[in-house]
Design a protein around this motif. Structure first.
Motif, PDB file in Angstrom:
ATOM      1  N   PRO A 168       0.849  -1.205   0.000  1.00  0.00           N
ATOM      2  CA  PRO A 168       0.000   0.000   0.000  1.00  0.00           C
ATOM      3  C   PRO A 168       0.880   1.248   0.000  1.00  0.00           C
ATOM      4  O   PRO A 168       1.992   1.247   0.520  1.00  0.00           O
ATOM      5  N   GLN A 169       0.361   2.302  -0.622  1.00  0.00           N
ATOM      6  CA  GLN A 169       1.169   3.524  -0.762  1.00  0.00           C
ATOM      7  C   GLN A 169       0.338   4.757  -0.438  1.00  0.00           C
ATOM      8  O   GLN A 169      -0.836   4.846  -0.803  1.00  0.00           O
ATOM      9  N   LEU A 170       0.961   5.690   0.237  1.00  0.00           N
ATOM     10  CA  LEU A 170       0.374   7.006   0.503  1.00  0.00           C
ATOM     11  C   LEU A 170       1.143   8.021  -0.324  1.00  0.00           C
ATOM     12  O   LEU A 170       2.316   7.823  -0.643  1.00  0.00           O
ATOM     13  N   THR A 171       0.493   9.119  -0.665  1.00  0.00           N
ATOM     14  CA  THR A 171       1.153  10.173  -1.440  1.00  0.00           C
ATOM     15  C   THR A 171       1.076  11.477  -0.661  1.00  0.00           C
ATOM     16  O   THR A 171      -0.009  11.896  -0.259  1.00  0.00           O
ATOM     17  N   VAL A 172       2.233  12.101  -0.462  1.00  0.00           N
ATOM     18  CA  VAL A 172       2.301  13.400   0.198  1.00  0.00           C
ATOM     19  C   VAL A 172       2.601  14.441  -0.866  1.00  0.00           C
ATOM     20  O   VAL A 172       3.627  14.358  -1.547  1.00  0.00           O
ATOM     21  N   VAL A 173       1.700  15.406  -1.037  1.00  0.00           N
ATOM     22  CA  VAL A 173       1.950  16.522  -1.948  1.00  0.00           C
ATOM     23  C   VAL A 173       2.304  17.722  -1.077  1.00  0.00           C
ATOM     24  O   VAL A 173       1.492  18.190  -0.286  1.00  0.00           O
ATOM     25  N   ILE A 174       3.537  18.194  -1.213  1.00  0.00           N
ATOM     26  CA  ILE A 174       4.016  19.295  -0.379  1.00  0.00           C
ATOM     27  C   ILE A 174       3.548  20.598  -0.999  1.00  0.00           C
ATOM     28  O   ILE A 174       3.860  20.904  -2.153  1.00  0.00           O
ATOM     29  N   GLY A 175       2.783  21.361  -0.219  1.00  0.00           N
ATOM     30  CA  GLY A 175       2.221  22.612  -0.708  1.00  0.00           C
ATOM     31  C   GLY A 175       2.991  23.823  -0.231  1.00  0.00           C
ATOM     32  O   GLY A 175       3.969  23.727   0.518  1.00  0.00           O
ATOM     33  N   LEU A 176       2.512  24.977  -0.661  1.00  0.00           N
ATOM     34  CA  LEU A 176       3.168  26.243  -0.346  1.00  0.00           C
ATOM     35  C   LEU A 176       3.117  26.573   1.144  1.00  0.00           C
ATOM     36  O   LEU A 176       3.866  27.421   1.620  1.00  0.00           O
ATOM     37  N   ASP A 177       2.234  25.911   1.880  1.00  0.00           N
ATOM     38  CA  ASP A 177       2.105  26.189   3.309  1.00  0.00           C
ATOM     39  C   ASP A 177       3.167  25.465   4.139  1.00  0.00           C
ATOM     40  O   ASP A 177       3.244  25.675   5.348  1.00  0.00           O
ATOM     41  N   HIS A 178       3.971  24.634   3.506  1.00  0.00           N
ATOM     42  CA  HIS A 178       4.946  23.824   4.247  1.00  0.00           C
ATOM     43  C   HIS A 178       5.933  24.727   4.976  1.00  0.00           C
ATOM     44  O   HIS A 178       6.616  25.550   4.368  1.00  0.00           O
ATOM     45  N   LEU A 179       6.001  24.567   6.281  1.00  0.00           N
ATOM     46  CA  LEU A 179       6.900  25.378   7.100  1.00  0.00           C
ATOM     47  C   LEU A 179       8.169  24.615   7.392  1.00  0.00           C
ATOM     48  O   LEU A 179       8.158  23.407   7.566  1.00  0.00           O
ATOM     49  N   GLY A 180       9.256  25.329   7.474  1.00  0.00           N
ATOM     50  CA  GLY A 180      10.524  24.696   7.818  1.00  0.00           C
ATOM     51  C   GLY A 180      11.177  23.986   6.661  1.00  0.00           C
ATOM     52  O   GLY A 180      12.184  23.310   6.830  1.00  0.00           O
ATOM     53  N   ALA A 181      10.585  24.102   5.460  1.00  0.00           N
ATOM     54  CA  ALA A 181      11.218  23.473   4.304  1.00  0.00           C
ATOM     55  C   ALA A 181      12.410  24.310   3.904  1.00  0.00           C
ATOM     56  O   ALA A 181      12.283  25.501   3.654  1.00  0.00           O
ATOM     57  N   LYS A 182      13.573  23.700   3.837  1.00  0.00           N
ATOM     58  CA  LYS A 182      14.794  24.424   3.521  1.00  0.00           C
ATOM     59  C   LYS A 182      15.410  23.848   2.266  1.00  0.00           C
ATOM     60  O   LYS A 182      15.383  22.650   2.046  1.00  0.00           O
ATOM     61  N   SER A 183      15.975  24.725   1.472  1.00  0.00           N
ATOM     62  CA  SER A 183      16.717  24.243   0.320  1.00  0.00           C
ATOM     63  C   SER A 183      17.990  23.592   0.817  1.00  0.00           C
ATOM     64  O   SER A 183      18.564  24.015   1.809  1.00  0.00           O
ATOM     65  N   PRO A 184      18.476  22.547   0.134  1.00  0.00           N
ATOM     66  CA  PRO A 184      19.708  21.923   0.576  1.00  0.00           C
ATOM     67  C   PRO A 184      20.879  22.864   0.391  1.00  0.00           C
ATOM     68  O   PRO A 184      20.851  23.728  -0.471  1.00  0.00           O
ATOM     69  N   SER A 185      21.869  22.694   1.230  1.00  0.00           N
ATOM     70  CA  SER A 185      23.051  23.532   1.080  1.00  0.00           C
ATOM     71  C   SER A 185      23.724  23.186  -0.238  1.00  0.00           C
ATOM     72  O   SER A 185      23.499  22.121  -0.804  1.00  0.00           O
ATOM     73  N   PRO A 186      24.585  24.087  -0.795  1.00  0.00           N
ATOM     74  CA  PRO A 186      25.130  23.891  -2.135  1.00  0.00           C
ATOM     75  C   PRO A 186      25.785  22.533  -2.338  1.00  0.00           C
ATOM     76  O   PRO A 186      25.715  21.959  -3.407  1.00  0.00           O
ATOM     77  N   GLY A 187      26.456  21.943  -1.330  1.00  0.00           N
ATOM     78  CA  GLY A 187      27.111  20.654  -1.508  1.00  0.00           C
ATOM     79  C   GLY A 187      26.215  19.462  -1.255  1.00  0.00           C
ATOM     80  O   GLY A 187      26.570  18.329  -1.536  1.00  0.00           O
ATOM     81  N   GLU A 188      25.000  19.691  -0.730  1.00  0.00           N
ATOM     82  CA  GLU A 188      24.120  18.591  -0.338  1.00  0.00           C
ATOM     83  C   GLU A 188      23.277  18.145  -1.514  1.00  0.00           C
ATOM     84  O   GLU A 188      22.703  18.960  -2.231  1.00  0.00           O
ATOM     85  N   VAL A 189      23.220  16.843  -1.728  1.00  0.00           N
ATOM     86  CA  VAL A 189      22.402  16.290  -2.800  1.00  0.00           C
ATOM     87  C   VAL A 189      21.223  15.575  -2.164  1.00  0.00           C
ATOM     88  O   VAL A 189      21.415  14.743  -1.282  1.00  0.00           O
ATOM     89  N   PRO A 190      19.978  15.873  -2.581  1.00  0.00           N
ATOM     90  CA  PRO A 190      18.822  15.206  -1.991  1.00  0.00           C
ATOM     91  C   PRO A 190      18.887  13.703  -2.216  1.00  0.00           C
ATOM     92  O   PRO A 190      19.276  13.245  -3.275  1.00  0.00           O
ATOM     93  N   GLU A 191      18.514  12.955  -1.167  1.00  0.00           N
ATOM     94  CA  GLU A 191      18.546  11.499  -1.273  1.00  0.00           C
ATOM     95  C   GLU A 191      17.291  11.015  -1.975  1.00  0.00           C
ATOM     96  O   GLU A 191      16.186  11.300  -1.563  1.00  0.00           O
ATOM     97  N   THR A 192      17.482  10.279  -3.038  1.00  0.00           N
ATOM     98  CA  THR A 192      16.352   9.630  -3.703  1.00  0.00           C
ATOM     99  C   THR A 192      16.812   8.241  -4.116  1.00  0.00           C
ATOM    100  O   THR A 192      17.720   8.096  -4.924  1.00  0.00           O
ATOM    101  N   PRO A 193      16.235   7.199  -3.548  1.00  0.00           N
ATOM    102  CA  PRO A 193      16.666   5.846  -3.868  1.00  0.00           C
ATOM    103  C   PRO A 193      16.288   5.463  -5.283  1.00  0.00           C
ATOM    104  O   PRO A 193      15.312   5.935  -5.822  1.00  0.00           O
ATOM    105  N   ALA A 194      17.049   4.605  -5.856  1.00  0.00           N
ATOM    106  CA  ALA A 194      16.742   4.106  -7.196  1.00  0.00           C
ATOM    107  C   ALA A 194      15.575   3.161  -7.111  1.00  0.00           C
ATOM    108  O   ALA A 194      15.441   2.376  -6.202  1.00  0.00           O
TER     109      ALA A 194
END
Length: 195
Positions: A168-194
């Motif tokens: 079973p799967q849930l889907t989270v759609v992150i909206g404009l109201d999301h608080l505390g969302a930070k862009s990654p620092s220049p050297g940080e690469v977002p983790e996304t598994p293959a």
């Protein structure tokens, strides 16, 4: 046939000119004024028609609905169920949001390969929402919503086709109201598994 008796109207001359009331044109009413009034009435009717259409289509709510919010469904208790896969979609212009939400869920016990997402959305979504497909998935969706700070929960099969597994799967759609969302620092690469 007998002839009608003679009366005083028989003595009125037949060629006296005007007979009856003649009304002169009213000086206050003319073409441009009539046209302006017609245009004003048409404009008011168009605005009222648009407003009524928006109310009927549900775009405008005149009164607050008495229905409880989805996360306040009676009888359903939020449950953090890490057996669910969680797809995270970023619907904001800010990069790196998926990685931060992913870390929050992994910190609560989800396996790293069960939480995945995409930072490449171009459409903006107003409210962060957890979507679930079946009624049985509601408790798990409420649990994810709690982890993310009490975001909205909604039942929809719109994202069901994005589930490529038997889990079973849930889907989270992150909206404009999301608080505390930070862009990654220049050297940080977002983790996304293959996969």
């Amino acid at each position: 046939m007998s002839k009608s008796p003679h009366d005083r109207f028989d003595d009125v001359p037949r060629h006296s000119g005007r007979v009856g009331a003649h009304r002169a044109e009213q000086p206050g009413i003319n073409g441009p004024v009539t046209l302006l009034w017609s245009a004003a009435v048409a404009l008011v009717l168009i605005v009222i028609g648009i407003f009524v259409s928006l109310v009927l289509m549900g775009r405008i709510q005149l009164f607050a609905s008495g229905e409880p919010a989805p996360q306040q469904t009676q009888g359903v208790v939020a449950e953090i169920d890490t057996t669910y896969r969680v797809l995270i979609l970023n619907a904001t212009p800010q990069a790196g949001v998926v990685a931060s939400v992913r870390k929050e869920l992994i910190a609560e016990g989800w396996a790293a390969d069960a939480v995945f997402g995409s930072d490449g959305s171009t459409s903006e979504f107003p409210d962060t929402t957890v979507f679930y497909v079946e009624k049985a998935d509601e408790a798990a969706a409420l649990g994810v919503a709690e982890v993310l700070g009490g975001v909205k929960v909604e039942q929809s099969d719109h994202y069901a086709s994005m589930n490529d597994s038997e889990l079973p799967q849930l889907t989270v759609v992150i909206g404009l109201d999301h608080l505390g969302a930070k862009s990654p620092s220049p050297g940080e690469v977002p983790e996304t598994p293959a996969g």
